[in-house]
Design a protein around this motif. Structure first.
Motif, short mmCIF file in Angstrom:
data_model
loop_
_atom_site.label_atom_id
_atom_site.label_comp_id
_atom_site.label_asym_id
_atom_site.label_seq_id
_atom_site.Cartn_x
_atom_site.Cartn_y
_atom_site.Cartn_z
N ARG A 251 0.84 -1.20 0.00
CA ARG A 251 0.00 0.00 0.00
C ARG A 251 0.88 1.26 0.00
O ARG A 251 2.06 1.20 0.33
CB ARG A 251 -0.92 0.01 1.22
N PRO A 252 0.31 2.41 -0.37
CA PRO A 252 1.14 3.63 -0.48
C PRO A 252 1.92 3.96 0.78
O PRO A 252 3.09 4.35 0.72
CB PRO A 252 0.09 4.70 -0.81
N TRP A 253 1.28 3.83 1.96
CA TRP A 253 1.99 4.17 3.20
C TRP A 253 3.10 3.15 3.50
O TRP A 253 4.15 3.50 4.04
CB TRP A 253 1.01 4.26 4.38
N GLU A 254 2.86 1.89 3.10
CA GLU A 254 3.90 0.88 3.27
C GLU A 254 5.07 1.14 2.32
O GLU A 254 6.24 0.94 2.69
CB GLU A 254 3.32 -0.51 3.02
N ARG B 90 6.06 4.05 1.31
CA ARG B 90 6.85 5.16 1.87
C ARG B 90 7.79 4.66 2.97
O ARG B 90 8.94 5.07 3.06
CB ARG B 90 5.92 6.25 2.40
N GLN B 91 7.26 3.76 3.81
CA GLN B 91 8.10 3.21 4.89
C GLN B 91 9.27 2.40 4.32
O GLN B 91 10.40 2.54 4.77
CB GLN B 91 7.25 2.32 5.79
#
Length: 553
Positions: free
Chosen positions: A60-63, A65-66
């Motif tokens: 997912r997008p937030w993953e 980024r991480q």
């Protein structure tokens, strides 16, 4: 030859039946079809195999980024312009997408799989612009059947003048709510919008698992539920024992013997820079339009001073693809409704074929169709930047609009023009000493007139759906080249003086040279080309295998 690092060339002792340059749709199909007929094949790919286990399909997008903050990266499918530059004259804009690696662009392609019609093949004979294809729909229809069954294409098989039907399609995915509303609105003004046809498995097919509708196809499919050359063609070909693949082989030119026939290819190891040559009875070019053209033009010799197979001066000319633009809006019937899971097969579930009504009052040649990706409640919310508000109220407004987003992306055919071309710059070379391509590509009055009609139709459909259209600039088009459907620079034709290849993708000048990628197309049409590339490559290699058995090549 136009290379600088060939002082100590390594030449393997083995001579292959066929060497294929490129492993995408065209090269993969050629390898699969020839090896199953007992032909020994070497495939040269400028990259290496992508690790499917490393795809970020379900990240997912937030993953993402991480992971990025930790220095992790997804597979880099697109070739950087820094490693492989290309030029455009007079600051022209051209967006060239290249994938060096097994399977090429089939790792991340849009999967739209449309049959060309008899009109697409023979329209030039009727309207008088340039040459028609040297084939008819009846010549390629059996190969469309076989390709659809082999790779698995979903959709409805309805037949129309500009989109032939099919009996070999898997079940179509259900239209999203916004897509249903657009289809209903278009039908009310006399325009039929049907199901998409996509190379995505909507049920188990030939032992491969169906799509699970994660919607992340552009990141590569980690379960092989959509067609890619590696899983569907190269690996089965390898199982015959007749296929070898050489990775990281950057081809510079085709070599010739003293009779002017192709006898192999010269290439550089992408990692070491070592120059090597391989010998073969037949050479098949399948490196995609720009790179195949570059290699052919760089294959100069005393027998072929203008590039191999280029006595007609056609190779490099008649570059054509499509123009397109994007318009978004919100349909009031879905405003504030509960968000649905609209991921689906990634991209649109419907397609607007070119229709006969375009010919009644048009002031241009050929035509256009439309795609509809980004319609519905999906991951992209860039529309929020155009909405007013701040804080909590703004967030609520974005959420209210979320289920109601609709989009149209029409594609219009660009005519082939002799001065839209690819040439080589002898003064600018890549790190292996190979001249870089120069892409000189412009649209003309015919396309400008078509673009206006494309805007009229798009806005008419959105108006019929009572859509609130987001701001747009009429006449704006996407960057030239962004359709990623380059064609025409090594075109087929019956007239040897006006084409480079015959009806079986065989060079008019050099009988043991075949070109099976999109550069062989005579026209671009308004359609996505991959299904036709696969069908033509299958047909061409059937002919090649037969000619080899007869001793004619």
């Amino acid at each position: 030859m136009q290379t600088t690092k060939s002082t100590q060339i390594q030449t393997p002792a083995k001579r292959y039946d066929v060497v294929i340059v490129g492993s995408g749709a065209a090269g993969g199909m050629a390898a699969w079809n020839l090896t199953r007929q007992g032909v020994s094949v070497l495939v040269l790919d400028a990259g290496q195999k992508f690790n499917r286990g490393g795809f970020w399909s379900h990240v997912r997008p937030w993953e993402a980024r991480q992971r990025s903050r930790k220095g992790q990266r997804p597979p880099q499918f697109l070739l950087s312009k820094e490693e492989q530059p290309y030029l455009t004259p007079n600051e022209q804009d051209f967006d060239l997408w290249r994938v060096w690696g097994r399977g090429g662009k089939t790792n991340i392609w849009g999967r739209v799989s449309l049959r060309y019609s008899e009109a697409n093949f023979q329209e030039p004979a009727r309207d008088g612009h340039e040459i028609p294809w040297p084939i008819h729909y009846s010549d390629i229809a059996p190969y469309y059947d076989k390709v659809e069954d082999l790779i698995g294409v979903c959709g409805e098989g309805n037949d129309s003048e500009f989109l032939p039907g099919s009996k070999f399609l898997l079940p179509a995915p259900a239209p999203r709510c916004g897509e249903q509303l657009l289809r209903k609105a278009a039908k009310g003004i006399g325009i039929e919008i049907g199901s998409t046809r996509r190379a995505v498995l909507t049920k188990e097919h030939h032992g491969k698992a169906p799509c699970h509708y994660c919607g992340a196809c552009g990141k590569g499919c980690d379960v092989s539920a959509f067609f890619n050359s590696t899983d569907y063609l190269l690996e089965p070909a390898a199982m015959t024992g007749k296929l070898q693949i050489r990775d990281n082989a950057v081809v510079s030119h085709v070599t010739v013997n003293d009779r002017g026939l192709a006898d192999g290819v010269h290439f550089f190891d992408r990692n070491t820079g070592q120059a090597e040559e391989v010998k073969a009875r037949i050479v098949v070019m399948a490196a995609s339009c720009v790179d195949s053209t570059r290699i052919l033009l760089n294959s100069k010799s005393n027998r072929h001073p203008n590039g191999i197979g280029n006595s007609s001066d056609v190779i490099g000319r008649y570059l054509c693809e499509q123009v397109r633009f994007h318009i978004y809006g919100f349909v009031p019937e879905l405003m504030g409704k509960k968000a649905q899971n609209d991921d689906g097969i990634g991209g649109e579930h419907i397609y607007m074929p070119r229709w006969a009504g375009q010919s009644k009052s048009r002031k241009y040649l050929r035509g256009y169709g439309s795609q509809f990706w980004n319609t519905g409640a999906q991951t992209g919310v860039s529309y929020a930047k155009s909405l007013p508000g701040f804080g909590k109220g703004f967030k609520e407004n974005v959420k209210r609009h979320y289920p109601a987003l609709v989009a149209m992306h029409p594609y219009g055919e660009v005519l082939p023009y002799a001065d839209n071309r690819i040439t080589l710059d002898a003064t600018r070379k890549d790190k292996w000493g190979i001249p870089v391509p120069v892409i000189d590509y412009k649209i003309k009055e015919n396309e400008r007139a078509m673009i206006q009609d494309m805007y009229d139709t798009t806005l008419e459909i959105l108006s019929a759906a009572k859509a609130e259209v987001l701001p747009y600039e009429r006449g704006w088009i996407d960057r030239l080249g962004s359709a990623i459907h380059e064609h025409g620079t090594c075109r087929m034709g019956a007239d040897k003086k006006r084409s480079a290849l015959n009806a079986y993708n065989q060079s008019h000048d050099v009988k043991n040279l075949f070109v099976v990628d999109g550069s062989s197309f005579t026209t671009a049409s308004e359609k996505n080309p991959t299904l036709t590339i696969l069908a033509l490559a299958w047909r061409a290699t059937d002919h090649l295998a037969a000619e080899m058995k007869k001793g004619n090549v």
